[in-house]
Write a protein that holds these residues in place. Structure first.
Motif, PDB file in Angstrom:
ATOM      1  N   VAL A  31     -31.668  45.298  49.091  1.00 65.68           N
ATOM      2  CA  VAL A  31     -32.711  44.527  49.759  1.00 65.68           C
ATOM      3  C   VAL A  31     -32.003  43.633  50.780  1.00 65.68           C
ATOM      4  N   ASP A  32     -32.280  43.859  52.042  1.00 61.89           N
ATOM      5  CA  ASP A  32     -31.661  43.071  53.115  1.00 61.89           C
ATOM      6  C   ASP A  32     -32.591  41.914  53.452  1.00 61.89           C
ATOM      7  N   ASP A  37     -36.686  42.557  54.280  1.00 61.22           N
ATOM      8  CA  ASP A  37     -37.114  43.548  53.288  1.00 61.22           C
ATOM      9  C   ASP A  37     -37.959  42.920  52.181  1.00 61.22           C
ATOM     10  N   THR A  40     -41.941  42.847  52.625  1.00 58.20           N
ATOM     11  CA  THR A  40     -42.715  44.079  52.742  1.00 58.20           C
ATOM     12  C   THR A  40     -43.699  44.203  51.580  1.00 58.20           C
TER      13      THR A  40
END
Length: 236
Positions: A31-32, A37, A40
């Protein structure tokens, strides 16, 4: 299989250390957080608080999929699931939980605020920098005092309290070498454990400058600030 949703953050790394120490089958789902991210719909379905890490235990209680966030709860869940790294004696177990909560309620938030105002805020605010820098120093002194009289945070036994704490201290140990000798002794012993050394490398970190002391991540932008603390983070 346990899926760890996270990246190269202290919170994700303390869960990775626990998974490795407990020899559980797991994999990382990156997960960046600087790319957003965590904002989302797919991630918000796992954690409506849009924070990492999250674990998905595919063989959870009752045999079904089990989703859990908040690292204190996750460490307690994993320790209970495996019967490892929490003392059996009720008093000793409570001491373990005490130091785990010390990390969750003190070290995590205060170290995070200090890093934010010292390295990432767009404008320097001297009161905030001094406020959190002094609190970080105080918490480091609390840790150093504890580790002057105990081998590990919970006492004679290595536990989830130790796993929770080390990932937050890397910059402090770099910037304050020699100032907290008992913490340094403990950190050296921890990093000698293969699971800890491996867990501390989880995730692909962006380049950072550390010569002469940590000064932050290179390439940090206003868009990153928006995602983490600004309009992207707070939009309804």
């Amino acid at each position: 299989m346990i899926i760890l949703h996270g990246g190269p953050t202290p919170n994700a790394r303390k869960i990775a250390i626990a998974l490795l120490e407990m020899e559980l089958p797991w994999r990382l789902e990156p997960v960046d957080i600087l790319a957003g991210d965590q904002l989302t719909p797919a991630f918000l379905a796992l954690n409506p608080n849009n924070k990492t890490p999250v674990i998905v235990d595919e063989d959870g209680p009752g045999g079904g999929e089990f989703i859990l966030w908040e690292t204190g709860a996750t460490l307690l869940y994993l320790a209970e699931r495996t019967g490892k790294f929490t003392p059996a004696d009720p008093a000793a177990r409570a001491i373990c939980w005490q130091w785990l909560m010390f990390q969750v309620s003190g070290i995590g938030p205060m170290f995070g605020q200090e890093a934010h105002f010292t390295h990432y805020a767009a404008d320097r605010h001297e009161y905030s920098i001094q406020r959190y820098s002094r609190e970080v120093d105080r918490l480091m002194r609390v840790l150093d005092g504890r580790l002057a009289v105990a081998e590990w945070l919970a006492g004679d036994t290595y536990t989830i309290a130790d796993m929770a704490t080390l990932p937050y201290l890397r910059r402090q140990l770099i910037d304050n070498a020699g100032s907290f000798p008992n913490v340094e002794r403990w950190a050296t012993a921890m990093l000698a454990r293969p699971a800890v050394a491996k867990g501390m490398t989880v995730g692909v970190a962006r380049a950072e400058t550390i010569e002469g002391g940590f000064t932050g991540f290179t390439g940090f932008t206003e868009e990153h600030r928006s995602i983490l603390w600004g309009n992207r983070q707070h939009n309804r």
